[in-house]
Design a protein around this motif. Structure first.
Motif, PDB file in Angstrom:
ATOM      1  N   GLU A   1      32.336  -8.453  19.153  1.00 56.06           N
ATOM      2  CA  GLU A   1      32.791  -9.408  18.139  1.00 56.06           C
ATOM      3  C   GLU A   1      31.640 -10.258  17.617  1.00 56.06           C
ATOM      4  OE1 GLU A   1      35.825 -11.518  20.200  1.00 56.06           O
ATOM      5  OE2 GLU A   1      37.335  -9.928  19.970  1.00 56.06           O
ATOM      6  N   MET A   2      30.703 -10.593  18.492  1.00 53.74           N
ATOM      7  CA  MET A   2      29.548 -11.372  18.062  1.00 53.74           C
ATOM      8  C   MET A   2      28.714 -10.600  17.047  1.00 53.74           C
ATOM      9  SD  MET A   2      28.443 -13.011  21.754  1.00 53.74           S
ATOM     10  CE  MET A   2      27.113 -14.056  21.171  1.00 53.74           C
ATOM     11  N   LEU A   3      28.553  -9.297  17.267  1.00 54.35           N
ATOM     12  CA  LEU A   3      27.798  -8.475  16.320  1.00 54.35           C
ATOM     13  C   LEU A   3      28.557  -8.319  15.008  1.00 54.35           C
ATOM     14  CD1 LEU A   3      26.434  -5.657  18.683  1.00 54.35           C
ATOM     15  CD2 LEU A   3      25.222  -7.684  17.852  1.00 54.35           C
ATOM     16  N   ARG A   4      29.856  -8.086  15.086  1.00 51.02           N
ATOM     17  CA  ARG A   4      30.650  -7.943  13.854  1.00 51.02           C
ATOM     18  C   ARG A   4      30.608  -9.218  13.025  1.00 51.02           C
ATOM     19  NH1 ARG A   4      34.695  -5.192  17.521  1.00 51.02           N
ATOM     20  NH2 ARG A   4      34.446  -2.949  17.117  1.00 51.02           N
ATOM     21  N   ALA A   5      30.542 -10.369  13.689  1.00 46.60           N
ATOM     22  CA  ALA A   5      30.470 -11.636  12.962  1.00 46.60           C
ATOM     23  C   ALA A   5      29.196 -11.744  12.146  1.00 46.60           C
ATOM     24  CB  ALA A   5      30.566 -12.797  13.942  1.00 46.60           C
ATOM     25  N   ARG A   6      28.182 -10.937  12.474  1.00 46.76           N
ATOM     26  CA  ARG A   6      26.934 -10.897  11.714  1.00 46.76           C
ATOM     27  C   ARG A   6      26.951  -9.828  10.635  1.00 46.76           C
ATOM     28  NH1 ARG A   6      22.651 -13.901  13.315  1.00 46.76           N
ATOM     29  NH2 ARG A   6      23.301 -15.538  14.758  1.00 46.76           N
ATOM     30  N   GLY A   7      28.121  -9.227  10.382  1.00 51.35           N
ATOM     31  CA  GLY A   7      28.231  -8.230   9.330  1.00 51.35           C
ATOM     32  C   GLY A   7      27.733  -6.858   9.728  1.00 51.35           C
TER      33      GLY A   7
ATOM     34  N   GLU B   1      10.319  -8.719  17.561  1.00 48.66           N
ATOM     35  CA  GLU B   1      11.764  -8.874  17.455  1.00 48.66           C
ATOM     36  C   GLU B   1      12.205  -8.794  16.000  1.00 48.66           C
ATOM     37  OE1 GLU B   1      14.071 -11.798  20.000  1.00 48.66           O
ATOM     38  OE2 GLU B   1      14.307 -12.776  18.042  1.00 48.66           O
ATOM     39  N   ARG B   2      13.346  -8.131  15.769  1.00 44.37           N
ATOM     40  CA  ARG B   2      13.912  -8.033  14.422  1.00 44.37           C
ATOM     41  C   ARG B   2      15.090  -8.990  14.301  1.00 44.37           C
ATOM     42  NH1 ARG B   2      15.401  -2.029  12.772  1.00 44.37           N
ATOM     43  NH2 ARG B   2      15.752  -3.160  10.807  1.00 44.37           N
ATOM     44  N   PRO B   3      15.237  -9.644  13.151  1.00 40.55           N
ATOM     45  CA  PRO B   3      16.418 -10.494  12.968  1.00 40.55           C
ATOM     46  C   PRO B   3      17.680  -9.644  12.913  1.00 40.55           C
ATOM     47  CG  PRO B   3      15.215 -10.287  10.909  1.00 40.55           C
ATOM     48  CD  PRO B   3      14.368  -9.641  11.966  1.00 40.55           C
ATOM     49  N   LEU B   4      18.774 -10.155  13.444  1.00 40.61           N
ATOM     50  CA  LEU B   4      20.024  -9.398  13.394  1.00 40.61           C
ATOM     51  C   LEU B   4      20.458  -9.139  11.963  1.00 40.61           C
ATOM     52  CD1 LEU B   4      22.289 -10.814  16.259  1.00 40.61           C
ATOM     53  CD2 LEU B   4      21.266  -8.541  16.076  1.00 40.61           C
ATOM     54  N   GLN B   5      20.050 -10.013  11.050  1.00 43.99           N
ATOM     55  CA  GLN B   5      20.407  -9.824   9.651  1.00 43.99           C
ATOM     56  C   GLN B   5      19.896  -8.485   9.123  1.00 43.99           C
ATOM     57  OE1 GLN B   5      22.418 -11.827   8.045  1.00 43.99           O
ATOM     58  NE2 GLN B   5      22.363 -10.522   6.216  1.00 43.99           N
ATOM     59  N   ALA B   6      18.843  -7.952   9.744  1.00 42.25           N
ATOM     60  CA  ALA B   6      18.296  -6.669   9.306  1.00 42.25           C
ATOM     61  C   ALA B   6      19.261  -5.519   9.554  1.00 42.25           C
ATOM     62  CB  ALA B   6      16.970  -6.403  10.025  1.00 42.25           C
ATOM     63  N   PHE B   7      20.249  -5.729  10.440  1.00 50.50           N
ATOM     64  CA  PHE B   7      21.225  -4.681  10.742  1.00 50.50           C
ATOM     65  C   PHE B   7      22.540  -4.883   9.989  1.00 50.50           C
ATOM     66  CE2 PHE B   7      18.415  -5.099  14.389  1.00 50.50           C
ATOM     67  CZ  PHE B   7      18.057  -3.777  14.646  1.00 50.50           C
ATOM     68  N   ALA B   8      22.658  -5.959   9.240  1.00 49.16           N
ATOM     69  CA  ALA B   8      23.896  -6.239   8.508  1.00 49.16           C
ATOM     70  C   ALA B   8      24.172  -5.122   7.504  1.00 49.16           C
ATOM     71  CB  ALA B   8      23.798  -7.580   7.794  1.00 49.16           C
ATOM     72  N   GLY B   9      25.435  -4.703   7.452  1.00 51.11           N
ATOM     73  CA  GLY B   9      25.825  -3.637   6.535  1.00 51.11           C
ATOM     74  C   GLY B   9      25.543  -2.249   7.065  1.00 51.11           C
ATOM     75  N   GLN B  10      24.954  -2.144   8.272  1.00 50.71           N
ATOM     76  CA  GLN B  10      24.664  -0.849   8.885  1.00 50.71           C
ATOM     77  C   GLN B  10      25.641  -0.579  10.026  1.00 50.71           C
ATOM     78  OE1 GLN B  10      20.576  -0.041  10.051  1.00 50.71           O
ATOM     79  NE2 GLN B  10      19.843  -1.767   8.830  1.00 50.71           N
ATOM     80  N   ARG B  11      25.784   0.696  10.362  1.00 48.68           N
ATOM     81  CA  ARG B  11      26.500   1.080  11.565  1.00 48.68           C
ATOM     82  C   ARG B  11      25.510   1.163  12.711  1.00 48.68           C
ATOM     83  NH1 ARG B  11      28.330   6.037  11.752  1.00 48.68           N
ATOM     84  NH2 ARG B  11      30.158   5.694  13.071  1.00 48.68           N
TER      85      ARG B  11
ATOM     86  N   TYR C   1      17.661  -1.500  21.307  1.00 53.42           N
ATOM     87  CA  TYR C   1      17.349  -2.918  21.193  1.00 53.42           C
ATOM     88  C   TYR C   1      18.195  -3.749  22.161  1.00 53.42           C
ATOM     89  CZ  TYR C   1      15.228  -1.676  16.676  1.00 53.42           C
ATOM     90  OH  TYR C   1      14.469  -1.104  15.683  1.00 53.42           O
ATOM     91  N   SER C   2      17.578  -4.800  22.684  1.00 50.02           N
ATOM     92  CA  SER C   2      18.285  -5.812  23.458  1.00 50.02           C
ATOM     93  C   SER C   2      18.562  -7.000  22.545  1.00 50.02           C
ATOM     94  CB  SER C   2      17.416  -6.249  24.637  1.00 50.02           C
ATOM     95  OG  SER C   2      17.947  -7.387  25.276  1.00 50.02           O
ATOM     96  N   VAL C   3      19.742  -7.618  22.714  1.00 50.12           N
ATOM     97  CA  VAL C   3      20.117  -8.766  21.888  1.00 50.12           C
ATOM     98  C   VAL C   3      20.058 -10.023  22.759  1.00 50.12           C
ATOM     99  CG1 VAL C   3      21.903  -9.800  20.442  1.00 50.12           C
ATOM    100  CG2 VAL C   3      21.582  -7.308  20.447  1.00 50.12           C
ATOM    101  N   PRO C   4      18.978 -10.817  22.644  1.00 51.57           N
ATOM    102  CA  PRO C   4      18.870 -12.036  23.443  1.00 51.57           C
ATOM    103  C   PRO C   4      19.985 -13.025  23.108  1.00 51.57           C
ATOM    104  CG  PRO C   4      16.745 -11.437  22.511  1.00 51.57           C
ATOM    105  CD  PRO C   4      17.775 -10.579  21.838  1.00 51.57           C
ATOM    106  N   LEU C   5      20.447 -13.714  24.131  1.00 46.18           N
ATOM    107  CA  LEU C   5      21.552 -14.648  23.993  1.00 46.18           C
ATOM    108  C   LEU C   5      21.126 -15.997  24.543  1.00 46.18           C
ATOM    109  CD1 LEU C   5      25.248 -13.910  24.816  1.00 46.18           C
ATOM    110  CD2 LEU C   5      24.122 -15.851  25.904  1.00 46.18           C
TER     111      LEU C   5
ATOM    112  N   LEU D   1      27.506 -19.527  22.489  1.00 45.05           N
ATOM    113  CA  LEU D   1      26.476 -18.524  22.726  1.00 45.05           C
ATOM    114  C   LEU D   1      25.898 -18.087  21.384  1.00 45.05           C
ATOM    115  CD1 LEU D   1      28.360 -16.399  25.407  1.00 45.05           C
ATOM    116  CD2 LEU D   1      26.801 -18.316  25.776  1.00 45.05           C
ATOM    117  N   ARG D   2      24.580 -18.155  21.275  1.00 49.31           N
ATOM    118  CA  ARG D   2      23.926 -17.853  20.007  1.00 49.31           C
ATOM    119  C   ARG D   2      23.096 -16.579  20.127  1.00 49.31           C
ATOM    120  NH1 ARG D   2      19.641 -21.990  18.416  1.00 49.31           N
ATOM    121  NH2 ARG D   2      18.136 -20.404  19.036  1.00 49.31           N
ATOM    122  N   ILE D   3      23.244 -15.703  19.147  1.00 48.89           N
ATOM    123  CA  ILE D   3      22.384 -14.526  19.038  1.00 48.89           C
ATOM    124  C   ILE D   3      21.748 -14.529  17.657  1.00 48.89           C
ATOM    125  CG2 ILE D   3      23.623 -13.108  20.736  1.00 48.89           C
ATOM    126  CD1 ILE D   3      25.055 -11.731  18.402  1.00 48.89           C
ATOM    127  N   ASP D   4      20.450 -14.252  17.606  1.00 45.20           N
ATOM    128  CA  ASP D   4      19.731 -14.296  16.332  1.00 45.20           C
ATOM    129  C   ASP D   4      18.913 -13.045  16.064  1.00 45.20           C
ATOM    130  OD1 ASP D   4      20.533 -16.938  15.516  1.00 45.20           O
ATOM    131  OD2 ASP D   4      19.186 -17.722  17.053  1.00 45.20           O
TER     132      ASP D   4
END
Length: 340
Positions: free
Chosen positions: A262-268, A237-247, A314-318, A224-227
């Protein structure tokens, strides 16, 4: 972690002791399941065949294993191959469940069910909800579909099927191996061996391989891929990388919410998790957590929250990804059945 509503019993999967009441009820449940299967096998209960191929995506365990993402991927692949697919579903948890209806992206989620509504949003094919899957299949046929895909319904034997796809969670598999309510099994594990394909949901970015096939039964990995993250109020749409390092607040009302976290945590991403019961009906107050951090939720949850969404929801497309060989094998099997 905030947890609300009914949860899957922990002893199904953690090896804990099974309550005596559940152990006593499981044989009764098993006897009913075996009797029903026997009646269909002997022809005392009749299966109904429709004049187009029927593909069932299901599981032998209770709860989610990734059936809906696979159903969406399957429908899209069938359409790309020139088929005209339609989806039949019971629409679990919807109001007025005795009423059959077409599910469109505009339909209220309480009338269509969250999973059928998500399929209608993402796949853009006819979706019919009906407790009677035979009637649903016939309605799809009348609507011009030349293949019926059943989202769930492995145990709905009255509708004859041509291809069965079992979906199993790679982490939890069949749990403690017991029948309901002592364990997660709707039917004995041996039932899964009768399916044409077994898809093993590995989650996101996993290097884990499916376990060794049992008795030569092949297994196909699904990742399963989330981007990105799509604002519920609309916009780019915003890249998930834009939320890296944020709560962020993360909301999941699915059968296995930990997987989403866990999928979100894997993106930092720093996840503040909020788990709800599967098919939870949201109210605005459910998403009030005392701070205006960005809120990321699954697509299945998002279809029920548009009416009271804010600019930070936000919704996270999968997207489900499977090997090319799986699609070749499945489409080859389908072509041999022939088109109507």
């Amino acid at each position: 972690m905030a947890q609300r509503g009914a949860r899957t019993p922990s002893y199904w999967y953690d090896g804990g002791p099974v309550p005596v009441s559940a152990r006593l009820l499981a044989p009764l449940y098993g006897a009913v399941v075996a009797l029903r299967r026997s009646l269909y096998r002997r022809g005392w209960l009749r299966r109904t065949q429709v004049p187009v191929p029927v593909i069932v995506v299901g599981n032998v365990t209770a709860g989610g294993t990734g059936k809906t993402p696979l159903t969406i991927a399957l429908v899209n692949r069938l359409r790309d191959a020139g088929w005209k697919p339609g989806v039949a579903s019971r629409g679990y948890g919807r109001d007025d469940a005795a009423t059959a209806r077409w599910v469109t992206p505009e339909l209220a989620p309480e009338l269509g069910g969250d999973e059928p509504l998500l399929i209608a949003h993402k796949a853009g094919v006819p979706v019919r909800v009906d407790r009677d899957r035979v009637a649903a299949a016939r309605a799809l046929l009348e609507a011009g579909c030349d293949v019926v895909v059943c989202d769930d319904g492995l145990q709905h034997y009255r509708l004859a099927r041509d291809i069965e796809i079992e979906v199993v969670d790679a982490q939890r598999r069949y749990g403690n191996g017991r029948l309901l309510p002592a364990g997660p099994l709707r039917e004995p594990v041996a039932r899964a061996q009768e399916c044409d394909f077994r898809v093993v949901n590995l989650g996101q970015g996993s290097d884990q391989a499916p376990s060794a096939p049992q008795s030569g039964f092949g297994e196909w990995p699904m990742r399963l891929r989330i981007d990105g993250a799509q604002p519920l109020k609309g916009g780019r749409e915003r890249p998930l990388q834009a939320f890296a390092g944020q709560r962020v607040h993360a909301v999941a009302g699915i059968a296995h919410p930990q997987r989403f976290f866990e999928m979100l945590r894997a993106r930092g991403i720093g996840v503040v998790p909020h788990a709800f019961a599967d098919h939870h009906r949201y109210q605005a107050s459910d998403l009030s957590f005392g701070s205006e951090l960005p809120l990321l939720m699954t697509e299945k949850d998002a279809v029920k929250c548009h009416a009271f969404a804010t600019s930070w929801h936000y919704s996270v497309p999968l997207q489900a990804e499977l090997p090319a060989a799986f699609w070749i094998a499945l489409l080859d099997r389908l072509e041999k059945l022939g088109r109507n």
